[in-house]
Design an enzyme around this catalytic site. Structure first.
Site, short mmCIF file in Angstrom:
data_model
loop_
_atom_site.label_atom_id
_atom_site.label_comp_id
_atom_site.label_asym_id
_atom_site.label_seq_id
_atom_site.Cartn_x
_atom_site.Cartn_y
_atom_site.Cartn_z
N GLY A 1 -19.43 7.09 11.06
CA GLY A 1 -20.76 6.78 11.74
C GLY A 1 -20.22 5.77 12.76
N HIS B 1 -20.02 10.53 4.13
CA HIS B 1 -20.04 9.67 3.12
C HIS B 1 -21.27 9.03 2.39
CE1 HIS B 1 -20.12 5.36 4.16
NE2 HIS B 1 -19.93 5.95 5.35
N CYS C 1 -23.88 -13.65 4.09
CA CYS C 1 -23.33 -14.70 3.72
C CYS C 1 -22.22 -14.94 4.97
CB CYS C 1 -22.75 -14.74 2.48
SG CYS C 1 -21.95 -16.62 2.43
C1 LIG Z 1 -27.78 3.65 10.31
C2 LIG Z 1 -26.28 3.58 10.43
N1 LIG Z 1 -25.51 3.79 11.37
C3 LIG Z 1 -24.17 3.75 11.44
C4 LIG Z 1 -23.58 3.41 10.23
C5 LIG Z 1 -22.06 3.12 10.26
O1 LIG Z 1 -21.46 4.02 9.48
P1 LIG Z 1 -19.84 3.69 9.06
O2 LIG Z 1 -19.87 2.48 8.25
O3 LIG Z 1 -19.76 4.78 8.06
O4 LIG Z 1 -18.92 4.08 10.17
C6 LIG Z 1 -24.23 3.25 8.88
C7 LIG Z 1 -23.73 2.67 8.00
O5 LIG Z 1 -24.25 2.16 7.01
C8 LIG Z 1 -25.68 3.37 9.06
O6 LIG Z 1 -26.50 3.12 8.29
#
Ligand SMILES: Cc1ncc(COP(=O)(O)O)c(C=O)c1O
Length: 385
Positions: free
Chosen positions: A72, A200, A324
């Site tokens: 992501g 994931h 934290c």
């Molecule tokens: C809204 C959003 N964008 C981007 C990400 C980034 O994804 P990753 O940590 O799998 O690269 C996340 C991860 O929690 C997310 O919730």
């Protein structure tokens, strides 16, 4: 043995058994490089193509509009930097509650001379399309707004924002990492040009994600090298990961409608149960326009980390809404942007449910929470509560 209940699905999910089975041959049987012309390579390419088709079908787009990335975070980087750098300069509109993958990319672009507006949100974590409209300037090039926030689950009015983007000829990027596979997404109806989504979070493997780039959207690559992904993302494809992602999406196509309903009911059961048993609690995020499986609950005068640790001892996995940093507990920037008072924001806990969560699990968690919070409050100095 302690019971184990995993309520941290917004962080990550277990890989679905059908997904694991589909991936396995791609480690040592179909191991060729998909760019190779021989049979080994062609077999791997077929795996990648099938996954791309499955995902495109799920989104109602064409396979050529899907680019595979490593996660992501990379999708957000490629999406936002790719569209900004293709235009060279200008103004970008985003919100204060984006994931760091977007926020820090926007800051990096500012350092390169782009101008960025970080829009505020209301008490529910919602961006007001009117604010977007007022932020548009003659030099605005793009809008990037997340579909749903990972901490509080509020689903943004992307259709209204997309319509504004269309009207003003702006590119619209949406970070849909938390909504993809959880609620329906019609990229055309929502006016989305570029969209990040990940594997994931929906029972697929880690290390793989996607970026939808609508046909005709001007973008440049951020990672340079070979001709992979139609020159939009260089590097040998993560074939087993991509195959698994495709399967995960296929399973979601089947499971999503019923799952969303079930998660919504369990989410409401959890909040009701906690609200009735524990005094001085508040639900963050929008009461209805919220991800099916997300409850962000604040417990006044308690530090979220202590609740997370207390629940962990009971075998329950949740996440803290505060972070934290260098020894100091800081409230979440999302809750701060929503105007949640500090003494509440420090006690924020996110419960995120998934396909394996049962009503029994929820009742167990409700039972665990009450004494943990009561004891933490009793331990407070006199007059603090
Ligand atoms: C809204 C959003 N964008 C981007 C990400 C980034 O994804 P990753 O940590 O799998 O690269 C996340 C991860 O929690 C997310 O919730």
């Amino acid at each position: 043995m302690t019971r184990r209940v995993y309520l941290d699905h917004n962080a990550s999910t277990p890989v679905h058994p059908e997904v694991v089975a589909e991936m396995l041959p791609y480690f040592n049987e179909v191991f060729g490089n998909p760019s190779s012309v021989h049979g080994f390579g062609r077999a791997a390419r077929e795996g990648v193509d099938t996954a791309r088709e499955r995902i495109a079908r799920f989104l109602g787009v064409v396979p050529e509009e899907i680019v595979f990335t490593s996660g992501g975070t990379e999708s957000d980087n490629l999406g936002v930097k790719g569209l900004a750098l293709a235009r060279g300069r200008g103004h970008i509109i985003t919100s204060q509650i984006e994931h760091h993958a977007v926020l820090r990319t926007a800051q990096a672009l500012q350092a390169q001379g782009f101008d960025v507006t970080y829009l505020p949100v209301d008490q529910y974590g919602m961006v007001d399309p009117d604010h977007v409209k007022r932020a548009i300037r003659p030099d605005t090039i793009a809008i990037t707004i997340m579909h749903a926030n990972s901490e509080v689950g509020t689903v943004q009015p992307v259709a209204a924002i997309g319509a504004l983007a269309r009207e003003h000829g702006l590119v619209f990027h949406v970070d849909a990492v938390q909504t993809f596979g959880k609620i329906p997404i019609d990229v055309h109806a929502l006016g989305i040009d570029v969209m990040s989504f990940s594997s994931h979070k929906i029972y697929g493997p880690k290390g793989v994600a996607g970026l939808y780039i609508g046909r005709g959207t001007k973008m440049v690559a951020v990672q340079h090298g070979g001709e992979h992904e139609r020159r939009r993302r260089a590097g040998t494809e993560n074939v087993p990961g991509i195959v698994g992602f495709g399967k995960a999406v296929e399973v979601r196509t089947r499971e999503m409608p019923a799952e969303a309903e079930r998660a919504r009911a369990l989410r409401d059961r959890l909040w009701e149960g906690i609200r009735l048993r524990v005094p001085e609690v508040r639900l963050n995020g929008h009461p209805t326009e919220r991800l099916p499986g997300t409850d962000n609950i604040v417990f006044r005068h308690v530090e979220s980390e202590s609740i997370v640790l207390g629940l962990d001892l009971k075998g329950v996995a949740v996440s803290a809404g505060s972070a934290c940093t260098s020894g100091n507990v800081e409230p979440s920037y999302v809750l701060v942007a929503m105007g949640v008072p500090i003494e509440w924001a420090m006690g924020a806990v996110r419960f995120s449910l998934g396909r394996s969560t049962t009503a029994d699990d929820i009742d167990y968690v409700i039972e665990c929470v009450e004494p943990i919070v009561r004891k933490l409050r009793q331990a407070l100095p006199v007059g603090a509560a």
